[in-house]
Design a protein around this motif. Sequence first.
Motif, PDB file in Angstrom:
ATOM      1  N   ARG A  85       2.701  -6.696   3.897  1.00  0.00           N
ATOM      2  CA  ARG A  85       2.786  -7.563   2.718  1.00  0.00           C
ATOM      3  C   ARG A  85       1.635  -7.311   1.745  1.00  0.00           C
ATOM      4  O   ARG A  85       1.837  -7.234   0.524  1.00  0.00           O
ATOM      5  CB  ARG A  85       2.780  -9.030   3.158  1.00  0.00           C
ATOM      6  CG  ARG A  85       2.982 -10.022   2.018  1.00  0.00           C
ATOM      7  CD  ARG A  85       3.032 -11.442   2.532  1.00  0.00           C
ATOM      8  NE  ARG A  85       1.767 -11.820   3.164  1.00  0.00           N
ATOM      9  CZ  ARG A  85       1.540 -13.004   3.723  1.00  0.00           C
ATOM     10  NH1 ARG A  85       2.514 -13.911   3.774  1.00  0.00           N
ATOM     11  NH2 ARG A  85       0.378 -13.285   4.251  1.00  0.00           N
ATOM     12  N   LYS A  86       0.415  -7.143   2.280  1.00  0.00           N
ATOM     13  CA  LYS A  86      -0.736  -6.926   1.406  1.00  0.00           C
ATOM     14  C   LYS A  86      -0.663  -5.571   0.703  1.00  0.00           C
ATOM     15  O   LYS A  86      -0.941  -5.462  -0.489  1.00  0.00           O
ATOM     16  CB  LYS A  86      -2.034  -7.036   2.211  1.00  0.00           C
ATOM     17  CG  LYS A  86      -2.388  -8.455   2.621  1.00  0.00           C
ATOM     18  CD  LYS A  86      -3.741  -8.496   3.319  1.00  0.00           C
ATOM     19  CE  LYS A  86      -4.124  -9.925   3.680  1.00  0.00           C
ATOM     20  NZ  LYS A  86      -5.433  -9.979   4.381  1.00  0.00           N
ATOM     21  N   VAL A  87      -0.281  -4.554   1.445  1.00  0.00           N
ATOM     22  CA  VAL A  87      -0.182  -3.229   0.830  1.00  0.00           C
ATOM     23  C   VAL A  87       0.959  -3.211  -0.186  1.00  0.00           C
ATOM     24  O   VAL A  87       0.819  -2.667  -1.290  1.00  0.00           O
ATOM     25  CB  VAL A  87       0.011  -2.143   1.901  1.00  0.00           C
ATOM     26  CG1 VAL A  87       0.219  -0.775   1.254  1.00  0.00           C
ATOM     27  CG2 VAL A  87      -1.194  -2.096   2.847  1.00  0.00           C
ATOM     28  N   ALA A  88       2.082  -3.808   0.175  1.00  0.00           N
ATOM     29  CA  ALA A  88       3.220  -3.859  -0.748  1.00  0.00           C
ATOM     30  C   ALA A  88       2.850  -4.581  -2.034  1.00  0.00           C
ATOM     31  O   ALA A  88       3.236  -4.153  -3.135  1.00  0.00           O
ATOM     32  CB  ALA A  88       4.398  -4.553  -0.072  1.00  0.00           C
ATOM     33  N   ALA A  89       2.076  -5.649  -1.911  1.00  0.00           N
ATOM     34  CA  ALA A  89       1.670  -6.396  -3.104  1.00  0.00           C
ATOM     35  C   ALA A  89       0.810  -5.537  -4.021  1.00  0.00           C
ATOM     36  O   ALA A  89       0.941  -5.590  -5.252  1.00  0.00           O
ATOM     37  CB  ALA A  89       0.912  -7.657  -2.685  1.00  0.00           C
ATOM     38  N   ARG A  90      -0.063  -4.729  -3.434  1.00  0.00           N
ATOM     39  CA  ARG A  90      -0.911  -3.844  -4.254  1.00  0.00           C
ATOM     40  C   ARG A  90      -0.078  -2.757  -4.939  1.00  0.00           C
ATOM     41  O   ARG A  90      -0.325  -2.413  -6.099  1.00  0.00           O
ATOM     42  CB  ARG A  90      -1.994  -3.217  -3.393  1.00  0.00           C
ATOM     43  CG  ARG A  90      -3.065  -4.192  -2.955  1.00  0.00           C
ATOM     44  CD  ARG A  90      -4.342  -3.476  -2.624  1.00  0.00           C
ATOM     45  NE  ARG A  90      -5.380  -4.382  -2.203  1.00  0.00           N
ATOM     46  CZ  ARG A  90      -6.634  -4.036  -1.981  1.00  0.00           C
ATOM     47  NH1 ARG A  90      -6.982  -2.765  -2.139  1.00  0.00           N
ATOM     48  NH2 ARG A  90      -7.523  -4.915  -1.597  1.00  0.00           N
ATOM     49  N   ILE A  91       0.881  -2.211  -4.203  1.00  0.00           N
ATOM     50  CA  ILE A  91       1.742  -1.192  -4.812  1.00  0.00           C
ATOM     51  C   ILE A  91       2.515  -1.791  -5.984  1.00  0.00           C
ATOM     52  O   ILE A  91       2.586  -1.219  -7.077  1.00  0.00           O
ATOM     53  CB  ILE A  91       2.705  -0.604  -3.770  1.00  0.00           C
ATOM     54  CG1 ILE A  91       1.935   0.130  -2.667  1.00  0.00           C
ATOM     55  CG2 ILE A  91       3.698   0.358  -4.444  1.00  0.00           C
ATOM     56  CD1 ILE A  91       2.803   0.599  -1.516  1.00  0.00           C
ATOM     57  N   GLU A  92       3.100  -2.944  -5.752  1.00  0.00           N
ATOM     58  CA  GLU A  92       3.916  -3.573  -6.787  1.00  0.00           C
ATOM     59  C   GLU A  92       3.074  -3.990  -7.985  1.00  0.00           C
ATOM     60  O   GLU A  92       3.524  -3.895  -9.135  1.00  0.00           O
ATOM     61  CB  GLU A  92       4.669  -4.754  -6.185  1.00  0.00           C
ATOM     62  CG  GLU A  92       5.770  -4.292  -5.226  1.00  0.00           C
ATOM     63  CD  GLU A  92       6.227  -5.372  -4.254  1.00  0.00           C
ATOM     64  OE1 GLU A  92       5.798  -6.536  -4.418  1.00  0.00           O
ATOM     65  OE2 GLU A  92       6.995  -5.045  -3.332  1.00  0.00           O
ATOM     66  N   ALA A  93       1.837  -4.416  -7.742  1.00  0.00           N
ATOM     67  CA  ALA A  93       0.952  -4.795  -8.849  1.00  0.00           C
ATOM     68  C   ALA A  93       0.578  -3.578  -9.691  1.00  0.00           C
ATOM     69  O   ALA A  93       0.344  -3.695 -10.902  1.00  0.00           O
ATOM     70  CB  ALA A  93      -0.311  -5.453  -8.305  1.00  0.00           C
ATOM     71  N   ALA A  94       0.544  -2.412  -9.075  1.00  0.00           N
ATOM     72  CA  ALA A  94       0.189  -1.192  -9.804  1.00  0.00           C
ATOM     73  C   ALA A  94       1.304  -0.740 -10.736  1.00  0.00           C
ATOM     74  O   ALA A  94       1.051  -0.037 -11.709  1.00  0.00           O
ATOM     75  CB  ALA A  94      -0.139  -0.075  -8.820  1.00  0.00           C
ATOM     76  N   THR A 110       2.253   2.742   5.721  1.00  0.00           N
ATOM     77  CA  THR A 110       2.761   1.532   5.077  1.00  0.00           C
ATOM     78  C   THR A 110       3.348   1.852   3.706  1.00  0.00           C
ATOM     79  O   THR A 110       4.409   1.338   3.327  1.00  0.00           O
ATOM     80  CB  THR A 110       1.647   0.481   4.960  1.00  0.00           C
ATOM     81  OG1 THR A 110       1.074   0.241   6.241  1.00  0.00           O
ATOM     82  CG2 THR A 110       2.195  -0.827   4.410  1.00  0.00           C
ATOM     83  N   ALA A 111       2.667   2.728   2.954  1.00  0.00           N
ATOM     84  CA  ALA A 111       3.183   3.110   1.642  1.00  0.00           C
ATOM     85  C   ALA A 111       4.502   3.861   1.780  1.00  0.00           C
ATOM     86  O   ALA A 111       5.433   3.668   0.983  1.00  0.00           O
ATOM     87  CB  ALA A 111       2.157   3.966   0.913  1.00  0.00           C
ATOM     88  N   ARG A 112       4.605   4.724   2.783  1.00  0.00           N
ATOM     89  CA  ARG A 112       5.851   5.446   3.039  1.00  0.00           C
ATOM     90  C   ARG A 112       6.983   4.448   3.281  1.00  0.00           C
ATOM     91  O   ARG A 112       8.093   4.590   2.734  1.00  0.00           O
ATOM     92  CB  ARG A 112       5.675   6.360   4.251  1.00  0.00           C
ATOM     93  CG  ARG A 112       6.924   7.104   4.708  1.00  0.00           C
ATOM     94  CD  ARG A 112       6.632   7.806   6.036  1.00  0.00           C
ATOM     95  NE  ARG A 112       7.783   8.561   6.535  1.00  0.00           N
ATOM     96  CZ  ARG A 112       8.804   8.031   7.188  1.00  0.00           C
ATOM     97  NH1 ARG A 112       8.836   6.717   7.422  1.00  0.00           N
ATOM     98  NH2 ARG A 112       9.803   8.789   7.604  1.00  0.00           N
TER      99      ARG A 112
END
Length: 368
Positions: A85-94, A110-112
């Motif tokens: 969830r935390k990594v996904a949130a950072r990707i989506e915020a970018a 996680t990014a994959r």
Amino acid sequence: MLQRLSDIDHRAWAEAAPPIATPERLLIVSDAWHPQVNGVVRSIENTNRELARIGVDVVMITPEGFRSVPCPTYPEIRLSIASYRKVAARIEAARPTYVHIATEGPLGLTARRWCLKNGMPFSTSYHTRFPEYVAARLPIPQSWLYAFVRWFHNAGSGCMVATPSLANELKQKGIHNLLPWSRGIDATLFHPRPLEDNPFGLPRPIFMTVGRVALEKNLPAFLDLDLPGSKVVVGDGPARAELQKLYPSVHFLGSKFGEALAHAYSQADVFVFPSKTDTFGNAILEALASGVPVAAYPVTGPADILGGNDAAGVVDVDLAKACRAALSSSRQAARALALNYSWEAATNQFIGNVRLANHRGRMLVGDP
């Protein structure tokens, strides 16, 4: 910059996807980052600097900002503990235009997962011989580890590799969509300097190696050699304390950076690269740019860089023979070879690959 394409799939490597009309934002996910000192970190840093010059906005997701634990057997490397969830949130915020996953670690995994879940094309890069490094430390068969590497990289739309010989090798291992991404050198920082009579207070000739002092670097192959003059090791790592005890006559200078590192390189008579597992060897270019001939094994990296350039260094299955022969190599030829590589050209190659991978991925899912 030299670009030696392998015999594999020239047409695929020659494809190009043009930049899109809107501003480009590239998200790079890397488990390797500061305070680590290695080729992955340096390559990303230099590439990011050049990307900024051509107007590509780069956002990084690294272990910074996440809780982490030391990597077993290699505590200098920190492994991130971050929820999906935390990594996904950072990707989506970018809100990235493109995603590039640089490493096969926890953040890369996680990014994959996020990219596959959300239909986002992504590129990867093969910086490290992951199966060999892990198998050297843990009782895991390399065949299992290569199965993991295939699973990881083949999910993307392009896997970048530094040399043609590595591309051929990985193709044999079943990895697809291989793309060339060479490396560059800061030829302003690393350049020939006047030679001192007794650099570091040591008698010449100076045989030097630079890099992580770690198991995978095969340093005993160099330290065991019967050579004239002095042996010098620049760098730090988990094996340093043990190697200093085993080789009291070798001079360990610790880590050096910037001008201090460049000056150290320039005082060597021969740069020795004993590793058999590096995918390129950025330190080879730093030495050559400093006017220092190279001695190495004929393996991926040194063989690609030095192949056909015998005046600049020597590759040989007998490392001692290569070291002695390199004493007669040309410092001018070493410098001239390094000047064929630039970070500008390498970065153009990199962003071209990123665009191509994105284009391929969107074509597969039917996006315009």
